[in-house]
Scaffold this active site. Sequence first.
Site, PDB file in Angstrom:
ATOM      1  CD  GLU A  62      47.236  39.546  43.215  1.00  0.00           C
ATOM      2  OE1 GLU A  62      48.554  39.498  43.060  1.00  0.00           O
ATOM      3  OE2 GLU A  62      46.983  39.861  44.219  1.00  0.00           O
ATOM      4  NE  ARG A 297      36.762  38.270  53.907  1.00  0.00           N
ATOM      5  CZ  ARG A 297      38.406  37.975  53.518  1.00  0.00           C
ATOM      6  NH1 ARG A 297      39.117  38.957  53.835  1.00  0.00           N
ATOM      7  NH2 ARG A 297      38.645  36.947  53.062  1.00  0.00           N
ATOM      8  CE  LYS A 307      43.260  34.464  45.589  1.00  0.00           C
ATOM      9  NZ  LYS A 307      43.476  35.389  44.652  1.00  0.00           N
TER      10      LYS A 307
END
Length: 592
Positions: A62, A297, A307
């Site tokens: 994104e 992850r 973020k």
Amino acid sequence: MSSAPDSPRTAAQSNFIRTIIDEDLRVGKYAERRWAGEPGTAGVHRGALPDPAVIRTRFPPEPNGYLHIGHAKSICLNFGLAREYGGRCHLRFDDTNPEKEEQEYVDSIVDAVHWLGFEWRDEQEDNLYYASDYFDELYRMAEWLVEAGHAYVDSQSAEQVRETRGTLTEPGRDSPFRNRGPQENLRLLREMRDGRHAEGTHVLRAKIDMASPNLNLRDPALYRIRFASHHRTGDKWCIYPMYDYAHPIEDALENITHSLCTLEFEDHRPLYDWLLERLAEGGFFDKPLPQQIEFARLNLTYTITSKRKLQELIRGGHVDGWDDPRMTTLAGLRRRGYTPEAIRLFCDRIGVAKADSWVDMGTLELALRDDLEGKASRAVAVLDPLKLVIANWPEERVETCEAPIHPQQPERGKRVFPISRELWIEREDFAETPPKGFFRLFPGNRVRLRYGYVIECTGFEKDADGRVTEVRAQALEDSKSGTPGSDAYKVKGNLHWVSAAHALDAEVRLYDRLYANPYPGAGDADHLASLNPDSKKVIRAKLEPTLASAMAGDLHQFERHGYFVADRVDSKPGAPVFNRAVTLKDSWGGRR
């Protein structure tokens, strides 16, 4: 096509994802796929040539921030698998949230993936895509889902939707609007599309099972109203698809075979499959459909990858932007001095697993040391300078000394630098009263100036505060390194030095880990409370004069101190600024 220079490894590591791919290829699961040369529904691909890609993967960031080290794992995995199996990896921007996305982030992501050594285009294909490329198709499929009775417009408020969703132990309750007829739902959806309803008044939901033990199947939202200008489509749309709706459709349009996601999407896989099954029933896609596979992850100690928290660091002035060398964004790591080869090596070493775990920051730092050891040229730097005067050396006398550019690579030649009467040495290399085991400079002791002469300390001077300001010594004339007879001098100490008259005076930034706690922000803790106050120190250092020609991005090992890079932003011709990439040894091992 995905491509990158081979990482320093002998063979691809076996993992559960490769096992799945190997079995799919063995049974010919995707052997009959067709590819029209661009994304599309089944009708576009039918009649086209067989897909030239054995597998298709994708990296779908994104564009709402800069990529970080966690993304590097996904990039290396997706592009690496496509390369190994003769497939293609697509770069797709998941730009379905116009309020948070910017072209700056798109550009930074393209640059980061290229820098890591991967490519999504070749002579046959250019596989750079955007979710916004598919907005028309996504909406068309939403209308079909409504008409087929698989979706409805819910007019509850967001708070009411949350209240009726249920919990992990209690089923949800049907919306009072769940049984609206298809035509009324279609009318409302089109009015939403046309901007006739305010934000929050309606949402399009899938009609699945409000009693499902998987909360993601309790009539999840597919579209919401957002009056926000999109960085690519402008004001054409005022409804935008949810990620869980857009993601599987994008995969299917692009002929993705193996959709690799991190573990937090495992509970979303039933929705992924449900949606594609329904659309296959509607004739939009042919089977076999893409399959979602989840992997662990990257959780790296002493770092954060959220973020939101990264933006907190920037907005709060705790770092100097997305490319601050203390950040584990790829832009920050690159500016710090990390190489793409080191990051790919790191990703190879940590492998791919099904369960989450923590990887020590030292593993990433070691990968950088291992990569730079063979490629970084050597130089001498004095970071805490103390004046050394060779009393028996005439003031006008200047000689040259030689040292290898790389000690294990003689073919790279030698570097030449001057020695004169006054030199800079490291302050810690002199002791007025030496402790036991101190073999460097103190009154009456002999040491060798590295690549130069053996000297004997004859005295020193102090200022009014008792701080040593100058050390004095005598040089032994027949002791110069590399000359006949120099081996006759046996000394234990070996000092780094630079000529005071010729040294490059430069700014050097000593970067360290941004956080002092290996798990910053763990639980409900404030990650800002774990910031390392010594993560950045700016000093004026005295450097070997050959470093004056260093260009932005040049990497060097400052002998004894570590690996340094000429800063990409602040270095100027003849006036480089150096960032410490990593020390020669792990100084954090004992703190864990």
